[in-house]
Design a protein around this motif. Structure first.
Motif, PDB file in Angstrom:
ATOM      1  N   SER B  34      24.726 -13.011  12.442  1.00 13.58           N
ATOM      2  CA  SER B  34      23.702 -12.861  13.450  1.00 13.58           C
ATOM      3  C   SER B  34      22.382 -13.611  13.282  1.00 13.58           C
ATOM      4  O   SER B  34      21.774 -14.139  14.474  1.00 13.58           O
ATOM      5  N   ASP B 161      23.451  -9.031  23.307  1.00 13.83           N
ATOM      6  CA  ASP B 161      23.261  -9.359  21.930  1.00 13.83           C
ATOM      7  C   ASP B 161      23.493 -10.942  21.837  1.00 13.83           C
ATOM      8  O   ASP B 161      24.058 -11.576  23.062  1.00 13.83           O
ATOM      9  N   ARG B 163      25.716 -12.876  20.243  1.00 14.09           N
ATOM     10  CA  ARG B 163      26.914 -13.028  20.358  1.00 14.09           C
ATOM     11  C   ARG B 163      27.426 -13.368  21.847  1.00 14.09           C
ATOM     12  O   ARG B 163      28.167 -14.140  22.277  1.00 14.09           O
TER      13      ARG B 163
END
Lengths: 295, 337
Positions: B34, B161, B163
């Motif tokens: 992340s 997020d 991603r």
């Protein structure tokens, strides 16, 4: 009325410092067409170097002041030789970017050597105020105004009456003509950098002595110079002086009268609002030359 | 036949190579951590902003110091449009870009009439004025406390997020880069370059210099506004502190280090300047075990390395990383440039 006078005086004192820094900016612009965005860092570095000399050697302020000026002249020469000369002939944008890089490096050096917190400046001027009519005025302010005036007069005399000053004016007028008259234009560039560094350092030292402390925020004075030179005219020395004083006063008036209305911060933004207005109304400033474009 | 430097893709394999490269990037969110996903998103956003600035500075020869301000305008516009009016991101992002473009033109009109670098001055003013407004217009901007931004959503899926957000940023960046690449082949694009190289000559051959400078600045501010919008979507909380003047200088450094007027240069520069502090953080972190003073020195180290990067890259590769890439001829083998 008292507030008015107080703000006016504060404005003139700060404006004098702006005038010094703007003078450095204009000298570089006139001689080489560059915008020097490291002017504020010269000022900050000057203040820190002066403080270091005072702390290490305990010489009187005047001696430290002069030593710092010598240091700044040397620094200006060095930077011109090492950083700027290799870029001769590169597009203007690259050379201006280099001054931004330089400002970052100088800030980093100051922070690494002296830390980022405020450092106290030893008291230089007597603390008790002088009465100017009804107005109590700090002695530091008067000394600062006096020093600024003296420096400005000396520089004006230099430009007007010395051969070197004449050579600088010739270079500002036209590089090609100056070169063909046998003036060492490169050395003039170097000289303009050292004068710019020295006058800014002088401004920094006076600020440090008046405020009684130095910190990284001093570099911000370099950006305040932009409105000053736009107001005065990018290529005018008298413009830099007048512009500095006017912007200093304007800033203090807006701080004093507008801050209560808008909730703070008016002082810092007012010069930039003025900048935009000047560009609309009188883009070449009070004393700048509007070049005729011949096509 | 158009020369390679003007074709959209230098070689015939360019388009497939670009598609393969993008596919590879798309697969990154599946396994990157992340932390690196955050960096990746920021690279994408910086690329868009740097591309915008490069149209102005690299192609048209004007300097803007207002990038942080226009990022802020885009970000606050997004916060208002998405938060208050609950518009979907397909409307919000272009609208934020447009608002930034209009703001830019407001400051561009007085300064672009003049020859010389007055835009740099006017945009510096724009920076301080925009930040002043961001701090003081509390009912809209939330003042110093900042403003929350809702996550963008697509067909009911929240891109909440890094991603998922990356899958929005990547195609947008590719689209805007291709547009910029194509712009150089159009009439305005040629006008920009004529103005950069010789503004008087440009005027003589019939180019309305003021108009094209203004168009260039508007397009540039649009890009930066879009980057600001994405920045708001990624950060989810924006405040005036996110937009210091040093951010504007970061963007200038990206195009200088990457390569003026080059699409590839914008990508390389944005990547380099975004990764540099992260690399320094990792490096100084591993050193701090042995030298505890490293932690204190980190801020000045970052600043010093940043400045030196600009100075050294101008001294040793003034044409930027992109030129080095092209002259190294790697692109013959890896045709994605």
């Amino acid at each position: 009325m008292e507030l008015f006078l107080q703000l006016l005086l504060n404005g003139l004192v700060v404006g004098g410092i702006y005038a010094l820094v703007a003078l450095g900016f204009v000298i570089i612009y006139k001689s080489s067409g560059l915008l020097n965005f490291a002017q504020g860092e010269f000022l900050m570095l000057g203040a820190y170097v002066c403080l270091a000399i005072l702390e290490e050697t305990r010489v009187p302020f005047v001696a430290a002041f002069l030593l710092t000026l010598v240091f700044s002249v040397a620094l200006g020469l060095l930077l011109e030789r090492v950083v700027l000369r290799p870029l001769l002939g590169q597009p203007l944008i690259s050379v201006i970017m280099v001054t931004l890089g330089l400002s970052s490096v100088l800030k980093a050096v100051v922070q690494a050597l002296w830390g980022s917190h405020t450092r106290p400046f030893p008291p230089v001027f007597a603390t008790e105020p002088v009465m100017l009519g009804p107005l109590p005025v700090s002695q530091g302010y008067l000394w600062s105004l006096g020093c600024v005036a003296l420096l400005l007069v000396l520089l004006t005399l230099f430009f007007r009456f010395t051969r070197l000053g004449l050579a600088m004016r010739a270079t500002a007028f036209s590089q090609q003509v100056a070169l063909s008259m046998g003036i060492p234009v490169r050395r003039i560039f170097a000289l303009s950098w050292s004068i710019a560094a020295a006058v800014s350092a002088a401004g920094g030292m006076l600020l440090g002595a008046m405020r009684g402390g130095v910190d990284g925020s001093l570099a911000f004075y370099g950006l305040k110079v932009i409105p000053v030179v736009i107001l005065g005219g990018m290529d005018s020395i008298s413009g830099a002086i007048a512009g500095g004083l006017i912007i200093g006063v304007l800033e203090n008036f807006s701080g004093g009268y507008l801050d209560p209305l808008v909730g703070g911060g008016a002082k810092d933004v007012a010069p930039f609002v003025a900048l935009v207005l000047i560009l609309m109304v009188k883009p070449h400033g009070l004393f700048g030359t509007a070049h005729a474009r011949r096509v | 036949m158009t020369p390679p430097s003007l074709r959209l893709f230098r070689t015939r394999a360019g388009l497939p190579a670009l598609m393969a490269f993008c596919l590879a990037l798309c697969s990154l969110p599946a396994f990157a951590s992340s932390y690196w996903l955050d960096v990746l998103c920021r690279i994408g956003i910086a690329t868009i902003g740097a591309m915008g600035l490069n149209i102005l500075t690299g192609s048209t020869g004007q300097i803007s110091l207002g990038n942080a301000a226009f990022l802020a305008v885009g970000a606050y516009a997004t916060a208002a449009l998405a938060g208050r009016f609950e518009l979907p991101f397909v409307v919000v992002i272009p609208l934020s870009g447009a608002i930034a473009a209009v703001t830019g033109m407001l400051f561009g009109i007085p300064s672009l009439r003049l020859r010389g670098l007055y835009l740099a001055m006017a945009t510096l003013a724009a920076h301080f004025i925009v930040i002043f407004i961001a701090v003081h217009w509390e009912s809209v901007t939330g003042g110093v406390n900042g403003l929350a931004v809702p996550a963008p959503s697509l067909f009911g899926i929240e891109l909440d997020d890094d991603r998922r957000l990356f899958l929005l940023i990547l195609p947008l960046a590719v689209l805007l880069l291709l547009f910029a690449r194509n712009l150089a082949r159009t009439r305005p694009g040629r006008a920009f370059i004529a103005i950069r190289d010789q503004d008087i000559a440009a005027e003589v051959i019939g180019i309305d210099v003021f108009r094209y400078k203004l168009i260039s600045f508007a397009v540039s501010s649009f890009y930066v506004g879009v980057a600001g919008s994405l920045l708001a979507y990624q950060a989810r909380l924006i405040s005036p502190e996110n937009f210091p003047i040093t951010l504007a200088i970061d963007y200038l450094a990206m195009i200088i280090v990457g390569g003026l007027g080059s699409v590839l240069g914008s990508v390389l520069g944005a990547t380099f300047i975004t990764v540099l502090p992260e690399a320094l953080r990792v490096g100084s972190g591993s050193l701090s075990g042995r030298y505890p003073a490293m932690v204190e020195l980190f801020a000045s180290l970052k600043m010093g390395v940043f400045g030196l990067t600009i100075i050294l890259s101008l001294a040793f590769q003034p044409q930027g990383m992109a030129a080095r890439w092209h002259s190294s001829k790697i692109w013959r083998k890896v045709p994605a440039s």
